[in-house]
Design a protein around this motif. Structure first.
Motif, mmCIF file in Angstrom:
data_model
loop_
_atom_site.group_PDB
_atom_site.id
_atom_site.type_symbol
_atom_site.label_atom_id
_atom_site.label_comp_id
_atom_site.label_asym_id
_atom_site.label_seq_id
_atom_site.Cartn_x
_atom_site.Cartn_y
_atom_site.Cartn_z
ATOM 1 N N ILE A 1 51.826 52.086 137.475
ATOM 2 C CA ILE A 1 51.865 52.307 136.031
ATOM 3 C C ILE A 1 53.325 52.363 135.584
ATOM 4 N N GLY A 2 53.628 51.610 134.563
ATOM 5 C CA GLY A 2 55.000 51.522 134.066
ATOM 6 C C GLY A 2 55.683 50.223 134.428
ATOM 7 N N ASP A 3 55.176 49.504 135.426
ATOM 8 C CA ASP A 3 55.780 48.221 135.813
ATOM 9 C C ASP A 3 55.625 47.199 134.687
ATOM 10 N N LEU A 4 56.675 46.438 134.468
ATOM 11 C CA LEU A 4 56.592 45.271 133.594
ATOM 12 C C LEU A 4 56.260 44.074 134.471
ATOM 13 N N VAL A 5 55.119 43.432 134.206
ATOM 14 C CA VAL A 5 54.653 42.358 135.076
ATOM 15 C C VAL A 5 54.441 41.074 134.291
ATOM 16 N N THR A 6 54.476 39.970 135.013
ATOM 17 C CA THR A 6 54.091 38.681 134.453
ATOM 18 C C THR A 6 52.751 38.286 135.058
ATOM 19 N N PHE A 7 51.960 37.559 134.287
ATOM 20 C CA PHE A 7 50.663 37.122 134.783
ATOM 21 C C PHE A 7 50.238 35.877 134.020
ATOM 22 N N THR A 8 49.299 35.157 134.595
ATOM 23 C CA THR A 8 48.758 33.960 133.949
ATOM 24 C C THR A 8 47.272 34.155 133.697
ATOM 25 N N LYS A 9 46.835 33.658 132.572
ATOM 26 C CA LYS A 9 45.404 33.657 132.260
ATOM 27 C C LYS A 9 44.788 32.348 132.759
ATOM 28 N N ASP A 10 43.495 32.200 132.551
ATOM 29 C CA ASP A 10 42.780 31.041 133.074
ATOM 30 C C ASP A 10 43.302 29.722 132.515
ATOM 31 N N ASP A 11 43.862 29.765 131.303
ATOM 32 C CA ASP A 11 44.370 28.534 130.698
ATOM 33 C C ASP A 11 45.786 28.202 131.163
ATOM 34 N N GLY A 12 46.345 29.014 132.074
ATOM 35 C CA GLY A 12 47.670 28.757 132.613
ATOM 36 C C GLY A 12 48.800 29.358 131.803
ATOM 37 N N GLN A 13 48.498 29.956 130.652
ATOM 38 C CA GLN A 13 49.542 30.546 129.825
ATOM 39 C C GLN A 13 50.090 31.808 130.483
ATOM 40 N N GLN A 14 51.404 31.970 130.433
ATOM 41 C CA GLN A 14 52.040 33.124 131.078
ATOM 42 C C GLN A 14 52.344 34.211 130.054
ATOM 43 N N PHE A 15 52.069 35.465 130.446
ATOM 44 C CA PHE A 15 52.328 36.629 129.608
ATOM 45 C C PHE A 15 53.190 37.615 130.392
ATOM 46 N N MET A 16 53.796 38.551 129.668
ATOM 47 C CA MET A 16 54.502 39.659 130.310
ATOM 48 C C MET A 16 54.265 40.935 129.507
ATOM 49 N N TYR A 17 53.705 41.937 130.190
ATOM 50 C CA TYR A 17 53.421 43.210 129.540
ATOM 51 C C TYR A 17 53.592 44.354 130.538
ATOM 52 N N ARG A 18 53.457 45.572 130.033
ATOM 53 C CA ARG A 18 53.626 46.763 130.865
ATOM 54 C C ARG A 18 52.270 47.292 131.327
ATOM 55 N N ILE A 19 52.193 47.660 132.608
ATOM 56 C CA ILE A 19 50.964 48.242 133.148
ATOM 57 C C ILE A 19 50.819 49.676 132.654
ATOM 58 N N VAL A 20 49.681 49.970 132.037
ATOM 59 C CA VAL A 20 49.408 51.347 131.612
ATOM 60 C C VAL A 20 48.149 51.896 132.282
ATOM 61 N N GLY A 21 47.390 51.026 132.958
ATOM 62 C CA GLY A 21 46.189 51.501 133.623
ATOM 63 C C GLY A 21 45.881 50.706 134.880
ATOM 64 N N LEU A 22 45.515 51.413 135.941
ATOM 65 C CA LEU A 22 45.127 50.800 137.211
ATOM 66 C C LEU A 22 43.609 50.873 137.369
ATOM 67 N N PRO A 23 43.033 50.243 138.398
ATOM 68 C CA PRO A 23 41.577 50.260 138.558
ATOM 69 C C PRO A 23 40.990 51.669 138.497
ATOM 70 N N LYS A 24 39.922 51.827 137.708
ATOM 71 C CA LYS A 24 39.156 53.058 137.527
ATOM 72 C C LYS A 24 39.857 54.088 136.634
ATOM 73 N N ASP A 25 41.074 53.785 136.149
ATOM 74 C CA ASP A 25 41.737 54.682 135.204
ATOM 75 C C ASP A 25 41.014 54.662 133.859
ATOM 76 N N THR A 26 41.070 55.789 133.164
ATOM 77 C CA THR A 26 40.509 55.881 131.814
ATOM 78 C C THR A 26 41.652 55.851 130.810
ATOM 79 N N ILE A 27 41.625 54.888 129.926
ATOM 80 C CA ILE A 27 42.713 54.663 128.979
ATOM 81 C C ILE A 27 42.235 54.944 127.558
ATOM 82 N N SER A 28 43.058 55.690 126.822
ATOM 83 C CA SER A 28 42.807 55.937 125.409
ATOM 84 C C SER A 28 44.099 55.710 124.638
#
Length: 301
Positions: free
Chosen positions: A162-189
């Motif tokens: 949590i807090g890492d700035l990551v890059t990722f690609t969606k199914d259409d190949g477009q690349q994004f970069m955002y900050r992780i605020v939730g990991l698996p099974k975390d509850t986010i509000s």
């Protein structure tokens, strides 16, 4: 009278300094081979790969200081190989051609070196990617036009945090970069764009009012429960889409929830959904240039 038999001396050929320098500029070691220094040519070619391997194994290049050292060594090495080829070519006024001093050998060796760049991709070996930020979705952390370095091997052995700035690609190949605020099974509000993680509201501290391109923002310092701090922008204008507030969203298994630091200006997980871990392409490490020039150098994310 005794006949005298004359033996023709080997014909000498001076070396062309321009050719030698050009060969070494594009094909490390080939200029030395052209000068008849085959062992030195092999050494220089080997060093052109050994240097990246050292930085790849040590991961030094994932820091701004490490990248600066790597670039300084790389440029110095290239200049040295070129100048060595040029100077030695000028010294060899009476050079006797070797078996390999033929154009077709040069072409063959150049082709092999060129092929090596595809077989052993230095960028892939080092494990970094350079990228220019195209959006304002991560203001004020990453500005549009920032030249950033992405560590593509960051999660080979480590897991996202949590807090890492990551890059990722969606199914259409477009690349994004955002900050992780939730990991698996975390509850986010979300409450007015301030995150709660597992029912723990993140701390927020007002920094200043900002105006960018006619839009008014409030800048806050947000601190996650794990202690990670960063700055965010919240628009001072009301939005009708309701995405500033969200209740108890549970992150699916093997996925992450990401948000932009410019909370009202980001096409993040609130809109595109959670990101599968296998879609992550790297971790953003630092900026080495930007529209503001030197002011955007050595900014660690």
């Amino acid at each position: 009278m005794e006949d005298l038999t004359t033996i023709d001396a080997p014909q000498s050929h001076s070396r062309n300094a321009f050719k030698a320098g050009l060969f070494s500029l594009f094909f490390p070691g080939l200029g030395q081979l052209y000068n008849g220094q085959i062992k030195k040519g092999i050494l220089f070619f080997a060093l052109s790969y050994l240097i990246p391997v050292i930085f790849a194994l040590t991961r030094w290049i994932t820091s701004f200081a490490g990248m600066s050292i790597f670039m300084a060594i790389g440029i110095s090495f290239l200049l040295f190989t070129v100048m060595d080829a040029i100077l030695n070519a000028k010294r060899q006024k009476f050079y006797v051609l070797k078996t390999y001093n033929r154009w077709y050998y040069y072409a063959l060796i150049a082709s092999l070196i060129f092929t090596m760049t595809f077989v052993f991709d230095k960028k892939e070996m080092i494990g970094i990617q350079s990228y220019i930020a195209q959006t304002t979705a991560n203001n004020p952390t990453i500005l549009e036009g920032d030249w950033i370095i992405i560590d593509t091997k960051a999660y080979k052995k480590n897991t996202p945090k949590i807090g890492d700035l990551v890059t990722f690609t969606k199914d259409d190949g477009q690349q994004f970069m955002y900050r992780i605020v939730g990991l698996p099974k975390d509850t986010i509000s979300l409450k007015e764009n301030i995150v709660s993680i597992n029912h723990k509201l993140c701390k927020s501290k007002f920094i200043a009012d900002r105006n960018l391109e006619g839009i008014n923002f409030a800048e806050f310092e947000e601190t996650f429960p794990n202690g990670h701090s960063h700055h965010i922008y919240k628009s001072k204008e009301e939005f009708s889409d309701g995405m500033m507030n969200m209740n108890d969203f549970v992150v699916p298994a093997d996925s992450i929830f990401v948000l932009g630091d410019s909370r009202d200006n980001a096409l993040d997980s609130r809109y595109i959904g959670c990101i599968a871990k296998n879609q992550i392409t790297g971790k953003i490490k630092y900026s080495y240039w930007g529209k503001a020039g030197f002011k955007r150098m050595n900014i660690t994310f």
